[in-house]
Design an enzyme around this catalytic site. Structure first.
Site, PDB file in Angstrom:
ATOM      1  CD  GLU A   1      -3.909  -7.258   3.035  1.00 34.36           C
ATOM      2  OE1 GLU A   1      -4.613  -7.478   4.032  1.00 34.36           O
ATOM      3  OE2 GLU A   1      -3.439  -6.128   2.764  1.00 34.36           O
TER       4      GLU A   1
ATOM      5  N   GLY B   1      -0.568  -5.095   0.756  1.00 34.37           N
ATOM      6  CA  GLY B   1      -1.824  -4.993   0.023  1.00 34.37           C
ATOM      7  C   GLY B   1      -1.787  -5.703  -1.315  1.00 34.37           C
TER       8      GLY B   1
ATOM      9  CD  GLU C   1       0.677  -5.862   5.518  1.00 30.78           C
ATOM     10  OE1 GLU C   1      -0.085  -5.780   4.542  1.00 30.78           O
ATOM     11  OE2 GLU C   1       1.373  -6.886   5.750  1.00 30.78           O
TER      12      GLU C   1
ATOM     13  CB  ALA D   1      -0.919  -0.014   1.213  1.00 29.25           C
TER      14      ALA D   1
END
Length: 260
Positions: free
Chosen positions: A115, A112, A135, A67
């Site tokens: 994900e 992300g 993360e 992200a």
């Protein structure tokens, strides 16, 4: 007509390729890109010309390398929950899509990006790909469904290890764990995805869509997956494609499915 600033969309022979086009940022997901992915997937739901989707990243280095950290750094407890839930909503749209969605992982798939890949129905990785959920190195954890989908795909113990250490794993290890379906040389990545998609396209579209529903039901605590399967089986037996498929088999010919 929707204009995209962070995505490239190309529809060819019924297959929509969605490319996250932020190569200078290693295709990192910012809020604008998440919004555009939502719009693109909504288009997939609505456009009958789209029969399947391949999601990939621009350039040779990254699928999506996480992200946008500059956005995450500005989050507080007040808005972090909505930030997480928004991404979860978009990725759930991908997971629940009744058309096949394949992630073509052409490099780093971190945070992300990992994900996003896990929300797709299948994952094909190039041999240079690296996957992980780093993360915890930022003092947070995966917020777009990563803790849930990683556990579903690789099991509790390995998911705990990956999410707590933040380690990246190479493509071949990801394949051994069941995190990706296939690993191929980078130059063969898109052709492999298209090969899988073309095979799926020879099958009954309604049946393919209901397979997605039934497999997803395994992980829905509020749903009886066996009942979902039985209901889907009954629905398909009332379809024109069921008649066509069984007749084609008995007549020793290829079926001509219409999706009805």
């Amino acid at each position: 007509m929707i204009t995209y600033e962070n995505l490239l969309l190309n529809l060819e022979n019924g297959i929509l390729t969605i490319t996250v086009n932020r190569a200078d940022k290693l295709n990192a997901l910012n809020s604008a890109t998440i919004s555009e992915i939502k719009q693109a997937i909504q288009q997939v739901y609505e456009d009958t010309a789209v029969k399947g989707v391949i999601i990939t990243g621009a350039g040779p280095k990254a699928f999506v390398a996480g992200a946008d950290i500059s956005e995450i750094a500005e989050l507080s407890e007040v808005n972090a929950r909505s930030f997480s839930e928004r991404g979860q909503e978009v990725f759930s749209m991908i997971e629940r899509c009744n058309k096949p969605v394949i992630a073509a992982i052409n490099g780093f798939a971190l945070g992300g990006g990992c994900e996003l890949a896990m929300a797709c129905h299948m994952r094909v990785a190039s041999d240079n790909a690296r996957l992980g959920l780093p993360e915890v190195s930022l003092g947070v954890l995966p917020g777009y469904g990563g803790t849930q989908r990683l556990t579903q795909l690789v099991g509790k113990g390995k998911a705990m290890e990956m999410a707590m250490t933040g380690d990246m794993i190479p493509a071949e290890e990801a394949k051994a764990l069941g995190l990706v379906n296939h690993v191929v040389p980078q130059e063969e990545l898109m052709s492999k995805c298209l090969q899988i998609m073309e095979k799926i396209r020879t099958k009954a579209p309604l049946a393919v869509g209901l397979v997605i529903d039934c497999v997803n039901a395994v992980f829905n605590k509020d749903e009886n997956g066996y009942q979902t399967e039985a209901n889907a089986f009954a629905r398909l037996c009332a379809s024109e494609d069921f008649v066509e498929g069984t007749n084609a088999f008995l007549e020793k010919r290829k079926p001509n499915f219409t999706g009805n």
